[in-house]
Design a protein around this motif. Structure first.
Motif, mmCIF file in Angstrom:
data_model
loop_
_atom_site.group_PDB
_atom_site.id
_atom_site.type_symbol
_atom_site.label_atom_id
_atom_site.label_comp_id
_atom_site.label_asym_id
_atom_site.label_seq_id
_atom_site.Cartn_x
_atom_site.Cartn_y
_atom_site.Cartn_z
ATOM 1 N N UNK A 6 0.840 -1.207 0.000
ATOM 2 C CA UNK A 6 0.000 0.000 0.000
ATOM 3 C C UNK A 6 0.871 1.250 0.000
ATOM 4 N N UNK A 7 1.898 1.251 0.857
ATOM 5 C CA UNK A 7 2.794 2.409 0.915
ATOM 6 C C UNK A 7 3.492 2.614 -0.418
ATOM 7 N N UNK A 8 3.964 1.522 -1.018
ATOM 8 C CA UNK A 8 4.651 1.618 -2.310
ATOM 9 C C UNK A 8 3.729 2.174 -3.385
ATOM 10 N N UNK A 9 2.473 1.737 -3.361
ATOM 11 C CA UNK A 9 1.517 2.176 -4.377
ATOM 12 C C UNK A 9 1.140 3.645 -4.223
ATOM 13 N N UNK A 10 0.958 4.095 -2.975
ATOM 14 C CA UNK A 10 0.444 5.441 -2.728
ATOM 15 C C UNK A 10 1.526 6.471 -2.431
ATOM 16 N N UNK A 11 2.760 6.030 -2.239
ATOM 17 C CA UNK A 11 3.825 6.969 -1.899
ATOM 18 C C UNK A 11 4.015 8.056 -2.951
ATOM 19 N N UNK A 12 4.040 7.731 -4.255
ATOM 20 C CA UNK A 12 4.204 8.807 -5.246
ATOM 21 C C UNK A 12 3.086 9.835 -5.181
ATOM 22 N N UNK A 13 1.865 9.378 -4.900
ATOM 23 C CA UNK A 13 0.742 10.316 -4.801
ATOM 24 C C UNK A 13 0.898 11.208 -3.579
ATOM 25 N N UNK A 14 1.268 10.618 -2.452
ATOM 26 C CA UNK A 14 1.427 11.405 -1.224
ATOM 27 C C UNK A 14 2.545 12.416 -1.365
ATOM 28 N N UNK A 15 3.684 11.960 -1.874
ATOM 29 C CA UNK A 15 4.850 12.843 -1.953
ATOM 30 C C UNK A 15 4.628 13.983 -2.949
ATOM 31 N N UNK A 16 3.647 13.807 -3.854
ATOM 32 C CA UNK A 16 3.311 14.898 -4.765
ATOM 33 C C UNK A 16 2.780 16.123 -4.039
ATOM 34 N N UNK A 17 2.318 15.928 -2.803
ATOM 35 C CA UNK A 17 1.824 17.051 -2.014
ATOM 36 C C UNK A 17 2.924 17.956 -1.494
ATOM 37 N N UNK A 18 4.178 17.524 -1.633
ATOM 38 C CA UNK A 18 5.295 18.361 -1.175
ATOM 39 C C UNK A 18 5.289 19.712 -1.878
ATOM 40 N N UNK A 19 4.944 19.719 -3.152
ATOM 41 C CA UNK A 19 4.978 20.976 -3.914
ATOM 42 C C UNK A 19 3.984 21.986 -3.341
ATOM 43 N N UNK A 20 2.775 21.508 -3.017
ATOM 44 C CA UNK A 20 1.783 22.409 -2.430
ATOM 45 C C UNK A 20 2.199 22.836 -1.029
ATOM 46 N N UNK A 21 2.738 21.900 -0.245
ATOM 47 C CA UNK A 21 3.166 22.224 1.116
ATOM 48 C C UNK A 21 4.267 23.274 1.110
ATOM 49 N N UNK A 22 5.297 23.052 0.302
ATOM 50 C CA UNK A 22 6.395 24.017 0.241
ATOM 51 C C UNK A 22 5.944 25.332 -0.393
ATOM 52 N N UNK A 23 4.991 25.252 -1.311
ATOM 53 C CA UNK A 23 4.435 26.476 -1.883
ATOM 54 C C UNK A 23 3.733 27.315 -0.828
ATOM 55 N N UNK A 24 2.973 26.642 0.044
ATOM 56 C CA UNK A 24 2.314 27.347 1.143
ATOM 57 C C UNK A 24 3.343 27.981 2.075
ATOM 58 N N UNK A 25 4.363 27.203 2.427
ATOM 59 C CA UNK A 25 5.380 27.696 3.363
ATOM 60 C C UNK A 25 6.153 28.868 2.757
ATOM 61 N N UNK A 26 6.600 28.704 1.516
ATOM 62 C CA UNK A 26 7.361 29.767 0.861
ATOM 63 C C UNK A 26 6.551 31.044 0.704
ATOM 64 N N UNK A 27 5.301 30.897 0.273
ATOM 65 C CA UNK A 27 4.436 32.071 0.111
ATOM 66 C C UNK A 27 4.187 32.762 1.445
ATOM 67 N N UNK A 28 3.962 31.960 2.488
ATOM 68 C CA UNK A 28 3.690 32.526 3.804
ATOM 69 C C UNK A 28 4.902 33.247 4.370
ATOM 70 N N UNK A 29 6.081 32.672 4.198
ATOM 71 C CA UNK A 29 7.292 33.332 4.680
ATOM 72 C C UNK A 29 7.527 34.646 3.943
#
Length: 224
Positions: A6-29
């Motif tokens: 399950x982790x192997x199958x869904x890991x690429x989808x989950x890690x794709x959220x890094x871009x939005x997370x870092x975008x939020x952090x960078x914009x907020x800073x």
């Protein structure tokens, strides 16, 4: 299907959220600096109405939970103004304005730590008050403020996960969707937690390197 599959199958989808997370952090800073630094100057050198406005702003954004602010802007303020604002922009705006409230106090303390004699010396050389602040006070204050300001990175990083409540496709949102689709809870949330820890560690390491580069020996961030 096993946990590892399950982790192997869904890991690429989950890690794709890094871009939005870092975008939020960078914009907020970035928003935090753009709004927080002028507000700090206003609190220290501004007239009474300016100090009052900044005080109210800081009180408001520091006094409400992030979730309440997100709902207030996403479901209330922006729709009330007739604006159809994407969830990501709302999240970045709320985190940025809240960050500005905290960062303004960090910058205010740093500005006040610079000796008043610096301002007197600059004015005696013929500089205006604004020129003295811009060319003498702020370059020193920003360097002094960096260690405190860098602590905003992990704070905003962790707060960014609350943006799942308005549908921003960041790490927490994608992990929750993966959990809903697989009914595998703990392993997937542990993966999400591990990614946050790595982002926190990498970001703080980078900021500490910057601190070392620009520190003022014997003042605030370094030793003589």
């Amino acid at each position: 299907m096993g946990f590892l599959a399950v982790i192997t199958e869904w890991f690429p989808y989950i890690i794709g959220g890094i871009f939005a997370t870092l975008g939020l952090v960078g914009s907020a800073l970035l928003l935090g600096v753009l709004f927080g630094l002028p507000m700090a100057v206003g609190q220290v050198y501004g007239k009474r109405p300016v100090r009052f406005f900044v005080g109210v702003f800081v009180w408001f954004f520091r006094g409400l939970p992030v979730l309440v602010l997100l709902f207030l802007f996403f479901f209330g303020i922006f729709p009330g103004l007739g604006l159809d604002v994407p969830a990501f922009v709302v999240g970045a705006t709320v985190l940025g304005l809240r960050g500005a409230a905290y960062q303004s106090q960090i910058f205010r303390g740093a500005i006040q730590s610079v000796s008043e004699g610096q301002m007197i010396a600059a004015r005696s050389l013929g500089m205006t008050k604004l020129q003295s602040i811009r060319h003498v006070i702020l370059p020193q204050a920003v360097r002094v403020a960096l260690p405190g300001w860098s602590n905003e990175y992990p704070n905003i990083l962790t707060d960014s996960s609350i943006c799942y409540a308005i549908g921003v496709m960041e790490l927490m949102t994608r992990t929750s969707q993966a959990v809903s689709n697989t009914s595998v809870t703990m392993p997937l949330y542990l993966v999400c937690a591990g990614i946050f820890i790595l982002l926190n560690f990498a970001g703080m390491r980078a900021l500490h390197m910057i601190e070392k580069k620009i520190e003022i020996p014997g003042f605030g961030t370094g030793a003589a």
